[in-house]
Write an enzyme that holds these catalytic residues in place. Structure first.
Site, short mmCIF file in Angstrom:
data_model
loop_
_atom_site.label_atom_id
_atom_site.label_comp_id
_atom_site.label_asym_id
_atom_site.label_seq_id
_atom_site.Cartn_x
_atom_site.Cartn_y
_atom_site.Cartn_z
N GLY A 140 0.69 -1.42 -0.04
CA GLY A 140 -0.03 0.05 0.09
C GLY A 140 0.80 1.23 0.00
O GLY A 140 1.88 1.14 0.38
N CYS A 141 0.41 2.38 -0.43
CA CYS A 141 1.00 3.55 -0.51
C CYS A 141 1.41 4.03 1.02
O CYS A 141 2.67 4.44 1.03
CB CYS A 141 0.47 4.61 -1.27
SG CYS A 141 -1.38 4.77 -0.66
N PHE A 142 0.62 4.29 1.92
CA PHE A 142 0.76 4.60 3.19
C PHE A 142 1.96 3.69 4.03
O PHE A 142 2.80 4.25 4.38
CB PHE A 142 -0.21 4.66 4.15
CG PHE A 142 -1.07 5.88 3.64
CD1 PHE A 142 -0.69 7.20 4.07
CD2 PHE A 142 -2.68 5.64 3.39
CE1 PHE A 142 -1.66 8.14 3.83
CE2 PHE A 142 -3.43 6.79 3.30
CZ PHE A 142 -2.56 8.18 3.24
N THR A 166 4.18 1.82 2.52
CA THR A 166 5.30 2.16 1.77
C THR A 166 6.25 3.36 2.32
O THR A 166 7.58 3.06 2.62
CB THR A 166 5.43 2.38 0.19
OG1 THR A 166 4.82 1.10 -0.45
CG2 THR A 166 6.63 2.57 -0.46
N SER A 167 5.43 4.43 2.46
CA SER A 167 6.15 5.69 2.91
C SER A 167 6.54 5.32 4.30
O SER A 167 7.49 5.83 4.80
CB SER A 167 5.03 6.67 2.90
OG SER A 167 5.65 7.88 3.51
#
Length: 334
Positions: free
Chosen positions: A148-150, A152-153
């Protein structure tokens, strides 16, 4: 070297479009199959920005047709829909990079936050597609769960410091994302009138990316305090992370040393921002220490490093290619 034939299922959305854009310029992948749930159109009609660039036919997705044409396929589909394709594709010896949440978590955790899982067998063989965490395993994977994007960050920001963190203390993640992270489907929340000149948290402390972050960091769900915010921008993600640490160390040196060989992570001596990573696969990370409190700031493009370009990096590794092959690295600045 013979080019590798690949396909995309779920070409209608934002991540599907980004995949098309990357693969059209990829030196080793030939995009031979593009599909969605309906078919009977062309990609430039789905995405007018591709007019005069690509007029490839968009077909109705079919696993048998994919297997006849492709060695690897990207699934840019919603959760639950994706797993219905993964099962037959793996049986047909097609390698899969799944951009949905369907294979990111163990079955019990997944079902608690999403829906009943119908392909537990493949959950046992999936590789979580964060190269900085699982690069070697990705080289031999047949099924990859794109993060997921969150997560990953957040995970990239936290990884270098997990052994410095005081155990059982809170991990606090305050994250902001552009509206494209909510997908192309219309909703009251993402309506222009609601988003414009506005900023708000959603699903605080119970967002379903929190268990993904906790699971991959090897901590309990209760230790991760994750609050996402929607901001009036199209793309971009910035995570502000706070942890308590112990020991005498230089946080910048720890961060820099951890990522010294990571071609898609850039360590910054100044606070990072979203603009400098827009349109790229880079994750820019900054760290600042005050006593036993560590502040970590991590910036990515939610559609790229948070989805499509990271998916292509994973595919590169799966197919024995250079990790950086075809990956955009020049930001959309100004």
């Amino acid at each position: 070297m013979k080019n590798i034939k690949v396909g995309i299922v779920g070409a209608s959305g934002y991540t599907g479009l980004e995949l098309v854009k990357i693969l059209l310029k990829h030196p080793n992948f030939d995009l031979v199959y593009v599909a969605n749930s309906e078919g009977n159109t062309t990609i430039d009609k789905l995405h007018p920005s591709l007019m005069g660039v690509c007029e490839q036919e968009v077909k109705k997705a079919d696993a048998n047709d994919i297997a006849k044409e492709c060695e690897l396929v990207f699934l840019a589909l919603p959760h639950k829909t994706a797993m219905a394709f993964v099962k037959p594709l793996i049986e047909l010896d097609v390698k899969v990079v799944d951009l949905s949440a369907d294979y990111r978590l163990p079955q019990g955790i997944y079902e608690e936050f999403y829906t009943p899982h119908t392909d537990a067998k493949n959950l046992e063989k999936v590789v979580y597609g964060l190269p900085e965490l699982n690069r070697d395993d990705l080289r031999s994977a047949s099924l990859v769960a794109n993060p997921g994007c969150f997560p990953t960050s957040a995970i990239l920001g936290l990884l270098p410091f997990m052994d410095k963190r005081i155990q059982n203390t809170p991990i606090i993640i305050d994250a902001k994302t552009g509206v494209s992270g909510a997908g192309k489907k219309l909703s009251e929340v993402t309506h222009f009138v609601n988003v414009n000149d506005n900023l708000f948290a959603y699903n605080p402390l119970m967002h379903r990316h929190a268990p993904e972050i906790a699971n991959k960091l090897g901590v309990d769900f209760d230790e991760v305090n994750f609050v996402p915010h929607l901001i009036p921008l199209t793309r971009g993600m910035l995570s502000s992370i706070y942890i308590q640490v112990d020991g005498d160390f230089d946080a910048f040196e720890v961060l820099n040393d951890h990522y010294k060989d990571a071609i898609h992570v850039r360590v910054s001596k100044n606070p990072v921002d979203m603009k400098n990573v827009a349109g790229t696969n880079f994750c820019d990370i900054y760290v600042k220490q005050k006593g036993n409190i560590l502040f970590i700031s991590s910036a990515i493009d939610n559609l790229m490093r948070g989805a499509s370009s990271q998916a292509v990096v994973n595919a590169n590794l799966m197919m024995g290619l250079d990790e950086d092959a075809g990956i955009p690295n020049i930001a959309y600045v100004p």
